[in-house]
Write a protein that holds these residues in place. Structure first.
Motif, PDB file in Angstrom:
ATOM      1  N   ALA A  93       0.831  -1.203   0.000  1.00 16.54           N
ATOM      2  CA  ALA A  93       0.000   0.000   0.000  1.00 16.54           C
ATOM      3  C   ALA A  93       0.867   1.255   0.000  1.00 16.54           C
ATOM      4  O   ALA A  93       0.577   2.238  -0.697  1.00 16.54           O
ATOM      5  CB  ALA A  93      -0.928   0.004   1.208  1.00 16.54           C
ATOM      6  N   ALA A  94       1.936   1.232   0.785  1.00 16.04           N
ATOM      7  CA  ALA A  94       2.840   2.376   0.840  1.00 16.04           C
ATOM      8  C   ALA A  94       3.543   2.590  -0.500  1.00 16.04           C
ATOM      9  O   ALA A  94       3.670   3.733  -0.967  1.00 16.04           O
ATOM     10  CB  ALA A  94       3.876   2.167   1.944  1.00 16.04           C
ATOM     11  N   ASP A  95       3.983   1.523  -1.114  1.00 17.84           N
ATOM     12  CA  ASP A  95       4.638   1.642  -2.419  1.00 17.84           C
ATOM     13  C   ASP A  95       3.687   2.227  -3.454  1.00 17.84           C
ATOM     14  O   ASP A  95       4.076   3.059  -4.279  1.00 17.84           O
ATOM     15  CB  ASP A  95       5.138   0.277  -2.887  1.00 17.84           C
ATOM     16  CG  ASP A  95       6.320  -0.238  -2.063  1.00 17.84           C
ATOM     17  OD1 ASP A  95       6.921   0.578  -1.326  1.00 17.84           O
ATOM     18  OD2 ASP A  95       6.605  -1.444  -2.132  1.00 17.84           O
ATOM     19  N   GLY A  96       2.429   1.791  -3.407  1.00 19.12           N
ATOM     20  CA  GLY A  96       1.443   2.319  -4.348  1.00 19.12           C
ATOM     21  C   GLY A  96       1.212   3.801  -4.150  1.00 19.12           C
ATOM     22  O   GLY A  96       1.122   4.568  -5.123  1.00 19.12           O
ATOM     23  N   LEU A  97       1.125   4.236  -2.898  1.00 20.80           N
ATOM     24  CA  LEU A  97       0.929   5.658  -2.622  1.00 20.80           C
ATOM     25  C   LEU A  97       2.156   6.472  -3.005  1.00 20.80           C
ATOM     26  O   LEU A  97       2.038   7.595  -3.501  1.00 20.80           O
ATOM     27  CB  LEU A  97       0.608   5.881  -1.145  1.00 20.80           C
ATOM     28  CG  LEU A  97      -0.804   5.551  -0.689  1.00 20.80           C
ATOM     29  CD1 LEU A  97      -0.985   5.941   0.771  1.00 20.80           C
ATOM     30  CD2 LEU A  97      -1.835   6.265  -1.536  1.00 20.80           C
ATOM     31  N   ALA A  98       3.322   5.927  -2.762  1.00 18.77           N
ATOM     32  CA  ALA A  98       4.549   6.642  -3.108  1.00 18.77           C
ATOM     33  C   ALA A  98       4.614   6.913  -4.607  1.00 18.77           C
ATOM     34  O   ALA A  98       5.091   7.971  -5.045  1.00 18.77           O
ATOM     35  CB  ALA A  98       5.769   5.844  -2.655  1.00 18.77           C
ATOM     36  N   ARG A  99       4.102   5.966  -5.399  1.00 24.46           N
ATOM     37  CA  ARG A  99       4.116   6.145  -6.858  1.00 24.46           C
ATOM     38  C   ARG A  99       3.026   7.102  -7.326  1.00 24.46           C
ATOM     39  O   ARG A  99       3.247   7.907  -8.242  1.00 24.46           O
ATOM     40  CB  ARG A  99       3.935   4.794  -7.556  1.00 24.46           C
ATOM     41  CG  ARG A  99       5.141   3.868  -7.436  1.00 24.46           C
ATOM     42  CD  ARG A  99       5.001   2.688  -8.387  1.00 24.46           C
ATOM     43  NE  ARG A  99       3.829   1.890  -8.098  1.00 24.46           N
ATOM     44  CZ  ARG A  99       3.828   0.845  -7.265  1.00 24.46           C
ATOM     45  NH1 ARG A  99       4.946   0.500  -6.642  1.00 24.46           N
ATOM     46  NH2 ARG A  99       2.731   0.156  -7.038  1.00 24.46           N
ATOM     47  N   SER A 100       1.845   7.026  -6.696  1.00 28.67           N
ATOM     48  CA  SER A 100       0.706   7.779  -7.211  1.00 28.67           C
ATOM     49  C   SER A 100       0.525   9.147  -6.566  1.00 28.67           C
ATOM     50  O   SER A 100       0.086  10.100  -7.222  1.00 28.67           O
ATOM     51  CB  SER A 100      -0.587   6.977  -7.018  1.00 28.67           C
ATOM     52  OG  SER A 100      -0.862   6.795  -5.632  1.00 28.67           O
ATOM     53  N   ALA A 101       0.873   9.261  -5.290  1.00 32.94           N
ATOM     54  CA  ALA A 101       0.584  10.501  -4.579  1.00 32.94           C
ATOM     55  C   ALA A 101       1.671  11.543  -4.758  1.00 32.94           C
ATOM     56  O   ALA A 101       1.407  12.744  -4.700  1.00 32.94           O
ATOM     57  CB  ALA A 101       0.369  10.213  -3.094  1.00 32.94           C
ATOM     58  N   GLY A 102       2.909  11.095  -4.950  1.00 32.66           N
ATOM     59  CA  GLY A 102       3.984  12.065  -5.008  1.00 32.66           C
ATOM     60  C   GLY A 102       4.176  12.691  -3.641  1.00 32.66           C
ATOM     61  O   GLY A 102       3.711  12.194  -2.621  1.00 32.66           O
TER      62      GLY A 102
END
Length: 264
Positions: A48-57
């Motif tokens: 979940a953290a990796d996904g947010l790091a990619r999408s949220a900036g």
């Protein structure tokens, strides 16, 4: 008017792998904060953290497996936030479970499970984060409670309602104890929000809940996240020991009849 700048601030979001918690973590990351999100399963939290790091900036996002039933794991969570980000500016004590169980069938183990995560887990998470906040002379704590328990009731969730009402009793005492250190403690009370857990209850349930909301829609995770962001902001520095209901007006009408157009 200036507004809070979140770049470089450290935020913990428990239960951040999905639902409201994921929405909270995403908003803080987009604002530039460094976020440690937790879930019971470490692999899921890291994904979940990796996904947010990619999408949220924006800020850094790290995932960590934390079982809120285990005091040692909670202490390790706080220590990891300090190690990664140099301190703890905000704790979003969001994690919660809501297994449905009629009172007649409820066991002591059922009660213990819900209270240990929703209530005891919140209390211990706050306790674990206090040393870092006290040494900094500031901090924001935001609990995710619910309208269920503090304001309303629902069949099958009496133990859940008790845990959420208990959070509010805790926050008032905690707000008094932490105020001398520049720390505020508040809570959001979400109504029905479209999350994975709510969708799992079926379309009939969703339709019935939507019909009870004056604004005519279920809440979105972003609706709750923005309320949390405000309570965690510098602009909310003079607010503590309070609750903010975010429910589309669901708790306002005394019955569904109150939502009907007025008779001429």
């Amino acid at each position: 008017m200036t507004f809070t700048r979140w770049e470089g601030r450290s935020v913990i979001v428990t239960g951040g792998t999905r639902g409201i918690g994921h929405g909270i973590a995403e908003l803080f990351a987009r604002q530039g904060a460094n976020v440690l999100l937790t879930g019971r399963n470490g692999e899921t939290a890291r994904a979940a953290a990796d996904g947010l790091a990619r999408s949220a900036g924006g800020g850094r996002v790290t995932g960590m497996g934390v079982d809120l039933r285990e005091p040692e794991a909670i202490e390790a969570m706080a220590a990891e936030a300090v190690r990664l980000y140099g301190g703890i500016d905000v704790l979003c004590a969001n994690a919660g479970i809501f297994p449905e169980k009629p009172l007649r069938e409820m066991t002591a183990a059922d009660v213990d499970e819900v209270l240990s995560v929703n209530l005891r887990g919140s209390i211990l998470a706050v306790r674990a984060c206090l040393p870092a906040m006290e040494s900094a002379g500031r901090g924001r704590i935001v609990l995710t409670s619910s309208i269920t328990g503090p304001v309303t009731g629902y069949t099958g969730w009496s133990h859940y309602g008790a845990s959420k009402a208990g959070q509010l009793g805790f926050l008032r005492g905690a707000a008094l104890e932490t105020a001398p250190y520049g720390i505020t403690v508040n809570a959001v009370l979400p109504g029905n929000v479209r999350t994975e857990g709510l969708v799992d209850l079926g379309e009939e349930y969703l339709s019935g809940m939507t019909a009870a909301i004056p604004l005519g829609r279920l809440g979105d995770t972003a609706d709750i996240a923005h309320a949390v962001l405000f309570l965690a902001s510098d602009e909310a520095a003079f607010i503590t020991g309070q609750t903010l209901t975010v429910d589309g007006g669901q708790t306002v009408p005394e019955s569904l009849d109150a939502l009907a157009p007025p008779r001429s």
